[in-house]
Design a protein around this motif. Structure first.
Motif, PDB file in Angstrom:
ATOM      1  N   ASP A  40       0.825  -1.295   0.162  1.00 27.54           N
ATOM      2  CA  ASP A  40      -0.049  -0.086   0.080  1.00 27.54           C
ATOM      3  C   ASP A  40       0.741   1.016   0.081  1.00 27.54           C
ATOM      4  N   VAL A  41       1.928   1.280   0.864  1.00 26.65           N
ATOM      5  CA  VAL A  41       2.863   2.438   0.903  1.00 26.65           C
ATOM      6  C   VAL A  41       3.234   2.640  -0.581  1.00 26.65           C
ATOM      7  N   VAL A  42       3.827   1.513  -1.232  1.00 26.73           N
ATOM      8  CA  VAL A  42       4.446   1.776  -2.552  1.00 26.73           C
ATOM      9  C   VAL A  42       3.367   2.307  -3.628  1.00 26.73           C
ATOM     10  N   TRP A  43       1.961   1.718  -3.426  1.00 22.81           N
ATOM     11  CA  TRP A  43       0.949   2.364  -4.237  1.00 22.81           C
ATOM     12  C   TRP A  43       0.739   3.893  -4.043  1.00 22.81           C
ATOM     13  N   VAL A  44       0.977   4.418  -2.746  1.00 24.89           N
ATOM     14  CA  VAL A  44       0.901   5.858  -2.675  1.00 24.89           C
ATOM     15  C   VAL A  44       1.778   6.650  -3.440  1.00 24.89           C
ATOM     16  N   PHE A  45       2.940   6.208  -3.797  1.00 18.22           N
ATOM     17  CA  PHE A  45       3.948   6.731  -4.587  1.00 18.22           C
ATOM     18  C   PHE A  45       3.472   6.442  -5.981  1.00 18.22           C
ATOM     19  N   ILE A  46       2.912   5.478  -6.242  1.00 18.35           N
ATOM     20  CA  ILE A  46       2.627   5.227  -7.729  1.00 18.35           C
ATOM     21  C   ILE A  46       1.475   6.155  -8.077  1.00 18.35           C
ATOM     22  N   PHE A  47       0.549   6.194  -7.223  1.00 20.27           N
ATOM     23  CA  PHE A  47      -0.492   6.946  -7.673  1.00 20.27           C
ATOM     24  C   PHE A  47      -0.046   8.534  -7.765  1.00 20.27           C
ATOM     25  N   THR A  48       0.747   8.890  -6.890  1.00 20.02           N
ATOM     26  CA  THR A  48       1.266  10.295  -6.950  1.00 20.02           C
ATOM     27  C   THR A  48       2.133  10.423  -8.020  1.00 20.02           C
ATOM     28  N   VAL A  49       2.983   9.523  -8.431  1.00 15.84           N
ATOM     29  CA  VAL A  49       4.198   9.874  -9.104  1.00 15.84           C
ATOM     30  C   VAL A  49       3.717   9.514 -10.707  1.00 15.84           C
ATOM     31  N   VAL A  50       3.231   8.443 -10.676  1.00 15.13           N
ATOM     32  CA  VAL A  50       2.775   7.930 -11.869  1.00 15.13           C
ATOM     33  C   VAL A  50       1.565   8.688 -12.604  1.00 15.13           C
ATOM     34  N   TYR A  51       0.331   8.516 -11.775  1.00 16.86           N
ATOM     35  CA  TYR A  51      -0.866   8.966 -12.160  1.00 16.86           C
ATOM     36  C   TYR A  51      -1.137  10.336 -12.112  1.00 16.86           C
ATOM     37  N   TYR A 102       3.259  19.565  -7.839  1.00 17.64           N
ATOM     38  CA  TYR A 102       4.353  18.710  -7.964  1.00 17.64           C
ATOM     39  C   TYR A 102       4.806  18.330  -6.598  1.00 17.64           C
ATOM     40  N   PRO A 103       5.595  19.445  -6.029  1.00 12.03           N
ATOM     41  CA  PRO A 103       6.115  19.255  -4.707  1.00 12.03           C
ATOM     42  C   PRO A 103       4.925  18.806  -3.529  1.00 12.03           C
ATOM     43  N   TYR A 104       3.896  19.613  -3.914  1.00 11.12           N
ATOM     44  CA  TYR A 104       2.858  19.503  -2.751  1.00 11.12           C
ATOM     45  C   TYR A 104       2.315  17.971  -2.846  1.00 11.12           C
ATOM     46  N   ILE A 105       2.122  17.317  -3.938  1.00  7.99           N
ATOM     47  CA  ILE A 105       1.607  16.155  -3.822  1.00  7.99           C
ATOM     48  C   ILE A 105       2.812  14.976  -3.343  1.00  7.99           C
ATOM     49  N   MET A 115      -7.811  11.471   3.924  1.00  7.24           N
ATOM     50  CA  MET A 115      -7.971  13.007   3.586  1.00  7.24           C
ATOM     51  C   MET A 115      -6.370  13.272   2.694  1.00  7.24           C
ATOM     52  N   LEU A 116      -5.404  12.953   3.106  1.00  3.54           N
ATOM     53  CA  LEU A 116      -4.167  13.131   2.254  1.00  3.54           C
ATOM     54  C   LEU A 116      -4.356  12.738   0.949  1.00  3.54           C
ATOM     55  N   THR A 117      -4.802  11.492   0.608  1.00  8.20           N
ATOM     56  CA  THR A 117      -5.119  11.275  -0.899  1.00  8.20           C
ATOM     57  C   THR A 117      -6.142  12.077  -1.585  1.00  8.20           C
ATOM     58  N   ALA A 118      -7.302  12.589  -0.609  1.00 12.68           N
ATOM     59  CA  ALA A 118      -8.236  13.357  -1.344  1.00 12.68           C
ATOM     60  C   ALA A 118      -7.596  14.751  -1.599  1.00 12.68           C
ATOM     61  N   LEU A 119      -6.599  15.385  -1.006  1.00 14.60           N
ATOM     62  CA  LEU A 119      -6.056  16.509  -0.932  1.00 14.60           C
ATOM     63  C   LEU A 119      -5.327  16.354  -2.346  1.00 14.60           C
ATOM     64  N   LEU A 164       2.609  15.009   0.262  1.00 14.03           N
ATOM     65  CA  LEU A 164       1.585  14.604   0.723  1.00 14.03           C
ATOM     66  C   LEU A 164       1.821  12.924   0.748  1.00 14.03           C
ATOM     67  N   GLY A 165       2.286  12.602  -0.141  1.00 16.35           N
ATOM     68  CA  GLY A 165       2.686  11.305  -0.158  1.00 16.35           C
ATOM     69  C   GLY A 165       3.478  10.640   0.573  1.00 16.35           C
ATOM     70  N   ILE A 166       4.736  11.400   1.061  1.00 16.19           N
ATOM     71  CA  ILE A 166       5.688  11.175   1.979  1.00 16.19           C
ATOM     72  C   ILE A 166       4.899  10.998   3.477  1.00 16.19           C
ATOM     73  N   VAL A 167       4.209  12.203   3.668  1.00 19.42           N
ATOM     74  CA  VAL A 167       3.449  12.119   4.906  1.00 19.42           C
ATOM     75  C   VAL A 167       2.649  10.741   5.133  1.00 19.42           C
ATOM     76  N   GLN A 168       1.907  10.524   3.885  1.00 18.20           N
ATOM     77  CA  GLN A 168       1.062   9.304   4.212  1.00 18.20           C
ATOM     78  C   GLN A 168       1.770   8.176   4.232  1.00 18.20           C
ATOM     79  N   ALA A 169       2.859   7.939   3.659  1.00 16.40           N
ATOM     80  CA  ALA A 169       3.892   6.842   3.823  1.00 16.40           C
ATOM     81  C   ALA A 169       4.340   6.638   5.213  1.00 16.40           C
ATOM     82  N   LEU A 170       4.760   7.816   5.790  1.00 13.80           N
ATOM     83  CA  LEU A 170       5.157   7.768   7.295  1.00 13.80           C
ATOM     84  C   LEU A 170       4.077   7.499   8.122  1.00 13.80           C
TER      85      LEU A 170
END
Ligand code: HEA
Ligand code: HEA
Ligand code: CUA
Ligand SMILES: [Cu+2]
Lengths: 339, 616, 207, 104
Positions: C185-196, D53-56, D33-37, D59-65
Motif C-alpha cells: 500500500d505504501v508503494v502504491w501511494v507513490f505510484i498514484f502520486t508519481v505515475v498517475y 508537484y512538490p505538494y503531492i 484525507m491526504l489522498t483526497a487532497l 502529501l505522499g511522503i506524509v502518508q507513507a510515514l
C-alpha cells in the motif's frame, strides 16, 4: 606553510625522478606519459601529482611495515605476552587528518582541470569544429563548416584547438588519443563534446576505448597533426580538388565499374553513395586500410578478398571477389587521390 | 512435545539436503573454488593470447566471451561464494550461536547461487557465452548487437544467483542481530563478524539495483520492451547507472570481509588485540555508507558534465581516509607484537602493501580528469586486480589457512602453504604491476591483441609469465588440500593457533550444534580474556540440555532446479518451460509454508558423548 | 504444538519465539531491500517519463476516477489487515480470519481494476513496446501488481492452512503477511502520486 | 517448540494500543484525507504545476510515514533495525531518484 614548502623541496628530486622515469615510457605518439597537447599535459600533471602523493604515502606504509616485520618477529623461546594495546587517540587522529590534507591538495587541481577540460568551444571561430562518429568498427570524421567527410584519419592544424562533437551510429565507443588527451564516450542518442590541441606535428595513434563488439581491439585511427599551411591545403584539396588519373587507367575504370555495382550502396565517393561504410573520396591518400592495415596493394587486396579475416565481425559484407576484380578495385581505390 | 527422530543421512543426499551452516560453508567453498579455477583458466587463456603481439588463438567474439566470463565468473561465482563460505563457517561460531537465523533460507541461497552459476556456464555449450563484458553495457548487450543467447544467459544466471546472494545476506544480518550469545554486544563482536555484518547490509541494499537493471535488460531482450532502444526514446546511460549503483558497493562487498579476515589473522599471529578496534568498526561502517555515493566514478567519461564529475571525484577520494585508518591500525596491531609467520599470516601480511598499492591507484583513478586517460585502459585492470586479487584473494587464502582446521578438522601443510604464498604473491606482482604502465602507454582493456612496435611487448610478456606462476601457486594450494585430506593425520586441536575468539573454544571441526552450552561473553576477544584469567574455557550461560535442530530439506535443491528450468525457458523463449520452472518453485514454497518444520533434538547423552571425543 | 493451546498464547504471539522474532526482523530487512527495488524502478520511470515517442502520453489515457477507486480499495484493504492483526493481538481468531479475508477480497478487486486498466491502455496503443515510457510504466506498475497478486495468494494460503487456530508458530506468518500488505500500500501511494497524478498533470515537468 | 534459549534481546512486553482500533481508524481517515487532497490538487489546480508537484509528493511522503509508523508499528519499541533498514533503503532510493532526474 614554510614547513610545507620545505617538504615539497625535499620531494623535488623524487619528482624529477618520477618525471624522468615516466617520460621515458612508451611510443612517443601513443603514450599518455609523453603528452603532446595541452589537454594531455594537464592530465599528465595531475597524474604526476597523484603519483608523488601516493609514493609519499606508500613510503610511510612500507617503512613502518618493514620495521615492524623485522623488529617484532617472534624469537625462539620468547613466550612473553605482548601488551594488549587498545588504541592510541593521538596516532589515530594523525592518520585521519594527514590523508585529508593530502586529498585536498589533490582535489583542488582536480576541480580546476575538470572545468577547464569541459570548456565549450563550439562557437569559437578560431577553433576547428569536427564531428566524430563512432561506427562498429571505424571512425567517421566530418568537418561541418568545410563540408568534408572522411574516415580513419583526422587532420588538425598544430597549435590550434579542435572542438570535437562525439556521436555514435550504433553502440558506445570511446574516442581516445592518449598522447593528445583523455577519452570520451560516443553514446547513441546523445552528443558529447571534447577539445584537443597538439603542440607538435606528427601522426598520433588513436583508439576506441569502450568494448564495442568483436573487433573493438582493431578500431584504431590516426590523428595527423600538420602545419596550418598544410592543413589549409588539405582542406582545399578535399573541398575543391579532383583526382589524379590512375597509373593504369583501364584497370582503374574496370574497378570503378565494379565499385558502382557492388560497393556504392555503402561507400560514398565525391558525395555519391551510401553511408554504411567509410567515405572513400580520398582513400588513396590514407596510410591505412580500415585503420589497421598498411595501405599498399597487397594489404588492400587482402582486405577486399576477405575482410572478416582482417577484422572479425566487421560490417562490410561483400560477395567473394575474383582476383581480377580485386586487382581492378585496388587500382581504382588507389587512384582516389586528391590534388 | 513430540520427540522427533533425528534424520540420519549420509553421502550425497546429506550434502544436498543439509541446512547446517558449516556444511553449507563447505559447499560454498567447493563450488566457489571450482568457479575460481574456471575463471583462472579463462584468464590464463586470455593472457596466452596477449603474450605476444598479433597472435591468433582467441580473437574476436571468442576473446570477448573469455573476458566476460572471466570477470563475471570471478566476481559473482568465485569471490562472492568464497566469501560466503568463510562467513558460513565462521560467523555463527564467532558470535556463540548454535545456528543461523534461517537455516533453510541459507541452504536455498547456496543452491540458487549454484544453479545460477551452472546456468551461466552452460552458455559455453549452448550457442555461445555472453560477450559484452561483465558490465554488459547496452546497447552492445541488447538483442540488436548481441544476437546470440549469451547475454540472456548472463541476465538469467546472474538474476538467479543474485536472489540467492540477497537472501543469504538477510540471513546473516538477522543472525548477527538476533543470535549473539549473552554478553556478546555489538562492540564486542570480532572484526570479521562486523565486516560480515556490513557486507550483508551492502548486499541487501545493492543487489536490488542490479535486479532491476537485469529485469529491464531481460524485458528488452525477451519481451520487446524498449528501455535501451534510443529510437523509441530509450536511454543507454540508465543501464550504466543501475549497474554501478550496484557495482561499486559490490566491490566493497568483496573487500570488507577480506578486511575482517586480515584483522583476525593479524591479531592472532601478533598475539595482540586489534589496535583501534572501535575506529576499525567505525571505518567499516563509513566505507559501507560512502560506497553508495560514488558510483559515477566509473562513468567519468560518459559525459555527465564537470559538476557531477567533480562531486563524485571528491566523494570517491574520501574513501581513502577510512581505508587508511584500517591500514595503519593493522600496522600498529603488528607493532610490539610477537609475530609468527605462518602461511595464514604470510598471506595476511602480504595483503597490506599490496592492497595499499591497489587503493592508491584507486585514488589516482578517482581524479576525474586524469581518469579520462586511465579509463578503460590496462591501468584500470591493474588497479582492480591489485584490490581484488592482491586484496581479496590474499585475504581469502589467509582465511583458508587459518580456519581450515575449524572447517575440516585437519591442518593444511605449512611448508607447502609458504610456497603457495610466495609463488602466488610473486606471480601476482609480475602479472599486474606492468599493466599499470601498459595502460598509461596507451593499451586499452578488453582488446584481443595489440600491435607490435608500440613498446607494449615486454609488459605483456612479463604479465603472462606472472599469470602462469600465479597459476602454479594456485595449483599448489590444491595439492596441499589433496595431501592434507589423503594423509592420515590426527584431528586438529580445537585451538591450534592460540586464538582469541569463540570459534577456538569448541572442537575442530565444530560439532553439529556448535556449542554444547552457550558461552557467556565477558569482553572483546572473549576466549583470550578467559585464557588470561587462567580459565580453561568459556563460562556457560545455560545448563546442559537437549538441543533443538532444524531438519534437513531437499526443497531448496528442488527450488533451485525450478529456477534453473525457468531460466532456460526464458533464455530460449520457451515459455512453457518458464512456467513449469516457476510452478516448481511455487509448489516448493507452498510445501514449505504448508508443512511446518518441527526439527529434532539432540539429547544430552549424545552431546556428552560428542564432547568427550573432542580434542579440546 | 500446532494444535491445542489457544487462549494460553502470550500477549504478542508473533514475537514469542526467537524464530518469530527472526522472521519479523528478516522480513523488515527484506522490505528495506524492496524499497531499493521499487526505488530503482521509480528512478527508471522518472528518467523515461517524457519518452512517449510513438505511444500515447499519460494525460491522454489515464482516468482519474479509476485511479481514485483503486487507491481507495487498496487503502481500505490495508486498514482491514490492521484490524486482522488487532484481532490476533486480542486472541480473537475469528476476527483475524474475517478481516484477512476482507483484505484478500479487496486485493482481488484491486487486481481486477488493474487488469481492466491495462487492457484498456493496450487498446489505446500504450504497450510495453510502444515507447520507453510504456516500458517503464508497465514495468513499475506491473511489478507492483505482481506484488499484489503474490500477496493475495500468500494470505489466502495462510488462511486456508491455518483454520484451526492461532499458535506461536503461525502468528509470525500472519504478522509478516500483514507487513507485506502494508508495504504494498505504501508503494502504491507513490505510484498514484508519481505515475498517475503527475502523469495526468502532464509529465513534462520535473519533480 | 523448544527454542534456542540464548538471545541477547529479551522478549518485548505488550503495548496497550495494540488492542485499540482508534489510532488506526484515525490514521485511515488521515490517509484518506491526504489522498483526497492530492487528487483535488491535480483536479482543481492543473495549471500550477510548480506548486502541485512538490505538494503531492509531500502529501505522499506524509502518508507513507503515517502508515509505516502507525500501521506497521515502526513507532513501537524494538524497531531500531527495521527503522534503520527502511531508511537506509530510502536514502539510496533518494540518490537513485536524483540520478534519474539529473544525470540520465
Ligand atoms: C575489491 C575491490 C575494489 C576496491 C576495494 C576498490 C577500491 C577503490 N577503487 Fe576501484 N575498482 C574495482 C574494484 C575495487 N576498487 C573494480 C573491479 C573496478 C573496475 C570495474 C570495471 O570497470 O570493470 C574499479 C574501478 C575503479 C574506478 C573507475 C576506473 C575507470 O573505469 O575509469 C575508480 C575511479 O575512481 C576506482 C576508485 C577506487 C578507490 C578510490 C578505491 C578506494 O576504496 C581505495 C582506498 C584505499 C587506499 C587509498 C589505500 C590505503 C590508504 C592509505 C594508506 C591512507 C592514505 C592514502 C591517501 C591519502 C591516498 N576504482
Ligand atoms: C575476483 C575477481 C578476479 C580475479 C581473482 C581475477 C584473476 C585474474 N585475472 Fe581478472 N578480471 C576480473 C576479476 C578478477 N580477475 C574482472 C572483473 C575483469 C574485467 C572483465 C571485463 O572487462 O569485463 C578481469 C579482467 C582481466 C583481464 C583483462 C582482460 C581484458 O580487458 O582484455 C586480465 C588480463 O590479463 C585478467 C587476468 C587475470 C589473471 C591472470 C588472474 C589470476 O589471478 C588468476 C589466477 C588463477 C589461475 C591461473 C587458475 C589456476 C588453475 C588452473 C590453471 C587449473 C584449471 C583447472 C580446472 C578448470 C579444472 N583479468
Ligand atoms: Cu569501438 Cu571499441
Ligand atoms: Cu567503484
Amino acid at each position: 606553510m614554510i614547513r610545507r614548502l620545505q617538504h615539497v623541496g625535499r620531494m623535488l628530486p623524487l619528482l624529477l625522478m618520477v618525471a624522468l622515469l615516466l617520460t621515458g615510457c612508451g611510443d612517443p605518439y601513443l603514450s599518455a606519459l609523453q603528452p603532446k597537447g595541452s589537454v594531455a599535459d594537464m592530465q599528465f600533471n595531475l597524474i604526476k601529482l597523484s603519483i608523488i602523493i601516493m609514493l609519499g604515502v606508500f613510503t610511510v606504509v612500507v617503512v613502518i611495515f618493514t620495521y615492524v616485520l623485522i623488529r617484532y618477529r617472534k624469537k625462539k623461546g620468547d613466550n612473553s605476552i605482548p601488551e594488549q594495546v587498545e588504541g592510541n587517540h593521538k596516532l589515530e587522529i594523525i592518520w585521519t587528518a594527514i590523508p585529508f590534507v593530502l586529498l585536498i591538495i589533490l582535489a583542488v587541481p582536480m576541480v580546476t582541470t575538470t572545468f577547464a577540460l569541459a570548456k565549450d568551444y563550439s562557437n569559437d571561430k578560431n577553433v576547428v569544429q569536427i564531428t566524430v562518429t563512432g561506427h562498429q568498427f571505424w571512425w567517421e570524421f566530418e568537418y561541418p563548416d568545410q563540408k568534408i567527410k572522411t574516415a580513419q584519419e583526422l587532420y588538425i592544424p598544430v597549435n590550434k584547438k579542435a572542438h570535437i562533437k562525439l556521436e555514435s551510429a550504433d553502440v558506445i565507443h570511446s574516442f581516445w588519443v592518449p598522447a593528445l588527451g583523455g577519452k570520451k564516450d560516443t553514446n547513441p542518442g546523445m552528443t558529447n563534446y571534447l577539445w584537443l590541441d597538439a603542440k607538435e606535428e606528427g601522426v598520433f595513434q588513436g583508439r576506441c576505448a569502450e568494448l564495442c563488439g568483436e573487433s573493438h581491439a582493431l578500431m584504431d585511427f590516426k590523428v595527423k597533426v600538420v602545419s596550418q599551411e598544410e592543413y589549409d591545403q588539405w582542406v582545399a584539396k578535399m573541398t575543391k580538388g579532383t583526382n589524379k588519373p590512375a597509373n593504369n587507367a583501364v584497370l582503374a575504370d574496370q574497378g570503378a565499374e565494379i565499385f558502382q555495382k557492388s560497393c556504392v550502396n555503402c561507400h560514398a565517393v565525391d558525395g555519391k553513395g551510401g553511408p554504411a561504410g567509410p567515405d572513400l573520396t580520398n582513400f588513396g591518400d590514407r596510410t591505412t586500410v580500415a585503420g589497421i592495415l598498411k595501405n599498399d596493394k597487397k594489404q588492400l587486396a587482402k582486405w577486399l578478398t576477405d575482410p572478416e579475416a582482417v577484422k572479425p565481425g566487421n560490417l562490410m559484407i561483400i560477395p567473394k571477389l575474383e582476383e581480377k576484380q580485386v586487382d581492378a578495385l585496388v587500382e581504382y581505390l588507389h587512384s582516389l587521390k586528391r590534388e | 512435545m513430540a520427540q522427533h527422530v533425528r534424520p540420519r543421512n549420509t553421502g550425497l543426499w546429506d550434502w544436498i539436503t543439509t541446512v547446517d551452516h558449516k556444511k553449507i560453508g563447505i559447499l560454498y567453498l567447493v563450488a566457489g573454488g571450482f568457479f575460481f579455477l574456471l575463471g583462472g583458466l579463462e584468464a590464463l587463456l586470455m593472457r596466452l593470447q596477449l603474450m605476444y603481439p598479433e597472435q591468433n588463438f582467441f580473437i574476436g567474439a571468442t576473446f570477448n566471451e573469455l573476458l566476460t566470463m572471466h570477470g563475471t565468473t570471478m566476481i559473482f561465482l568465485a569471490a562472492m561464494p568464497l566469501i560466503f563460505a568463510v562467513m558460513n563457517a565462521v560467523v555463527p561460531l564467532q558470535i556463540g550461536a548454535r545456528d543461523v537465523a534461517f537455516p533453510f533460507v541459507n541452504s536455498l541461497g547456496f543452491w540458487l547461487f549454484f544453479s545460477g552459476g551452472v546456468l551461466l556456464n552452460l552458455s559455453w555449450f549452448m550457442g555461445g557465452a555472453p560477450e559484452a563484458g561483465w558490465t554488459a553495457y547496452v546497447p552492445l548487450s541488447g538483442m540488436q548487437f548481441s544476437k546470440t543467447t549469451g547475454v540472456s544467459f548472463y541476465v538469467l544466471g546472474l538474476q538467479i544467483a543474485g536472489i540467492g546472494t540477497l537472501i543469504g545476506g538477510i540471513n546473516f544480518l538477522v543472525t548477527i542481530i538476533n543470535m549473539r550469545a549473552p554478553g556478546m554486544t555489538f562492540m564486542r563482536m570480532p572484526m570479521f563478524t562486523w565486516t560480515a555484518f556490513i557486507t550483508s547490509a551492502l548486499i541487501l541494499f545493492a543487489f536490488p539495483a542490479i535486479t532491476v537493471g537485469l529485469v529491464l535488460l531481460m524485458f528488452d531482450r525477451i519481451f520487446g520492451a524498449v528501455f535501451f532502444n534510443v529510437a523509441s526514446g530509450g536511454n543507454v546511460l540508465l543501464w550504466q547507472h543501475l549497474f554501478w549503483i550496484f557495482g561499486h558497493p559490490e566491490v566493497y562487498i568483496l573487500i570488507l570481509p577480506a578486511f575482517g579476515m586480515i584483522s583476525e589473522v593479524i591479531s592472532t599471529f601478533a598475539k595482540k588485540r586489534l589496535f583501534g578496534y572501535s575506529a576499525m568498526v567505525f571505518a567499516t561502517i563509513v566505507i559501507g555508507f560512502l560506497g553508495f555515493m560514488v558510483w559515477v566514478h566509473h562513468m567519468f567519461t560518459v559525459g555527465l558534465g564537470p559538476v557531477a564529475n567533480s562531486l563524485f571525484s571528491i566523494a570517491t577520494m574520501l574513501i581513502a581516509v577510512p581505508t587508511g585508518i584500517k591500514i595503519f591500525n593493522w600496522l600498529f596491531t603488528l607493532w610490539g607484537g610477537q609475530i609468527r609467520f605462518t602461511a595464514a599470516n604470510l598471506f595476511a601480511v602480504g595483503f597490506i602493501p599490496t592492497f595499499t598499492i591497489g587503493g592508491m591507484t584507486g585514488v589516482m583513478l578517482s581524479v576525474a580528469p586524469a581518469d579520462y586517460q586511465y579509463q578503460d585502459s590496462y591501468f584500470v585492470v591493474a588497479h582492480f586486480h591489485y584490490v581484488l586479487v592482491g586484496g581479496m584473494m590474499l585475504g581469502l587464502f589467509a582465511a583458508f589457512y587459518y580456519w581450515w582446521p575449524k572447517m575440516f578438522g585437519k591442518m593444511l601443510n605449512e611448508a607447502m602453504g609458504k610456497w603457495n604464498f610466495w609463488l602466488f604473491f610473486i606471480g601476482f606482482h609480475l602479472t599486474f604491476f606492468p599493466q599499470h604502465f601498459l595502460g598509461l602507454m596507451g593499451m586499452p582493456r578488453r582488446v584481443f591483441t595489440f600491435m607490435g612496435g608500440q613498446q607494449l611487448e615486454l609488459g605483456n610478456l612479463i604479465s603472462t609469465w606472472g599469470a602462469i606462476i600465479m597459476g602454479v601457486g594456485t595449483l599448489l594450494f590444491l595439492v596441499n588440500v589433496a595431501y592434507t585430506h589423503m594423509k592420515k593425520q590426527p584431528q586438529a586441536p580445537a585451538d591450534p593457533w592460540d586464538g582469541r575468539t569463540l570459534e577456538w573454544t569448541i572442537a575442530s571441526p565444530a560439532p553439529e550444534y556448535n556449542f554444547a552450552q552457550t558461552p557467556r561473553v565477558r569482553g572483546i576477544d572473549a576466549f583470550w580474556i578467559e585464557k588470561m584469567a587462567g580459565n580453561k574455557g568459556m563460562t556457560p550461560a545455560e545448563p546442559l540440555g537437549p538441543i533443538h535442530m532444524p531438519s534437513p530439506s531437499v526443497l531448496p535443491f528442488i527450488m533451485s532446479i525450478g529456477f534453473f528450468i525457468a531460466g532456460m525457458g526464458f533464455v530460449f523463449n520457451k515459455y512453457l518451460f518458464a512456467i513449469v520452472g516457476l510452478g516448481i518453485v511455487l509448489i516448493c514454497m507452498f510445501f514449505r509454508s504448508y508443512k511446518d518444520d518441527e526439527g529434532f533434538h539432540i539429547d544430552v547423552e549424545e552431546i556428552k558423548e560428542t564432547e568427550k571425543g573432542a580434542r579440546l | 504444538m500446532n494444535h491445542a493451546d489457544h487462549g494460553v498464547l502470550p500477549a504478542e504471539p508473533e514475537k514469542a519465539t526467537l524464530e518469530g522474532r527472526n522472521k519479523i526482523l528478516g522480513f523488515w530487512l527484506f522490505l528495506g531491500g524492496e524499497t531499493v527495488l521499487f526505488g530503482s524502478l521509480f528512478a527508471t520511470y522518472l528518467a523515461l517519463r517524457t519518452q512517449y515517442v510513438n505511444g500515447p502520453a499519460p494525460h491522454e489515457i489515464f482516468q482519474i476516477e479509476l485511479i481514485a477507486l483503486a487507491t481507495f480499495i487498496l487503502l481500505t484493504s490495508s486498514l482491514t489487515s490492521v484490524f486482522a492483526i488487532i484481532g490476533m493481538h486480542r486472541q480473537n481468531f475469528k476476527m483475524m480470519l474475517f478481516w484477512f479475508w476482507i483484505t484478500v477480497i479487496l486485493g482481488f478487486a484491486f487486481l481486477g481494476l488493474e487488469i481492466f486498466e491495462f487492457v484498456h491502455y493496450y487498446h489505446e496503443g500504450h504497450t510495453l513496446s510502444s515507447s520507453a515510457y510504456g516500458s517503464a510504466f508497465y514495468t513499475l506498475v506491473g511489478f507492483h501488481g505482481g506484488h499484489v497478486l503474490f500477496g493475495v495468494l500468500w494470505i489466502s494460503l495462510l488462511l486456508i492452512k491455518n483454520r484451526k487456530g492461532l499458535t506461536v508458530v503461525n502468528a509470525p506468518k500472519f504478522y509478516v503477511a500483514s507487513l507485506y500488505w502494508h508495504f504494498i500500500d505504501v508503494v502504491w501511494v507513490f505510484i498514484f502520486t508519481v505515475v498517475y497524478l503527475m502523469g495526468i498533470l502532464g509529465g513534462q515537468g520535473g519533480a | 517448540m523448544a527454542q534456542h534459549n540464548h538471545t541477547s534481546q529479551p522478549v518485548k512486553k505488550v503495548h496497550a494500543n495494540h488492542h485499540s482500533m482508534k489510532p488506526h481508524i484515525v490514521s485511515f481517515i488521515l490517509s484518506l484525507m491526504l489522498t483526497a487532497l492530492a487528487f483535488a490538487a491535480v483536479i482543481y489546480l492543473p495549471e500550477q504545476k510548480g506548486f502541485v508537484y512538490p505538494y503531492i509528493v509531500f502529501l505522499g511522503i506524509v502518508q507513507a510515514l503515517v502508515q509505516l509508523y502507525v500501521w506497521m508499528h515502526l513507532k513501537d519499541k524494538g524497531h531500531l533495525f527495521p527503522v534503520m533498514g527502511i531508511f537506509t533503503g530510502v536514502i539510496i532510493v533518494f540518490t537513485c531518484i536524483v540520478m534519474a532526474l539529473y544525470w540520465v
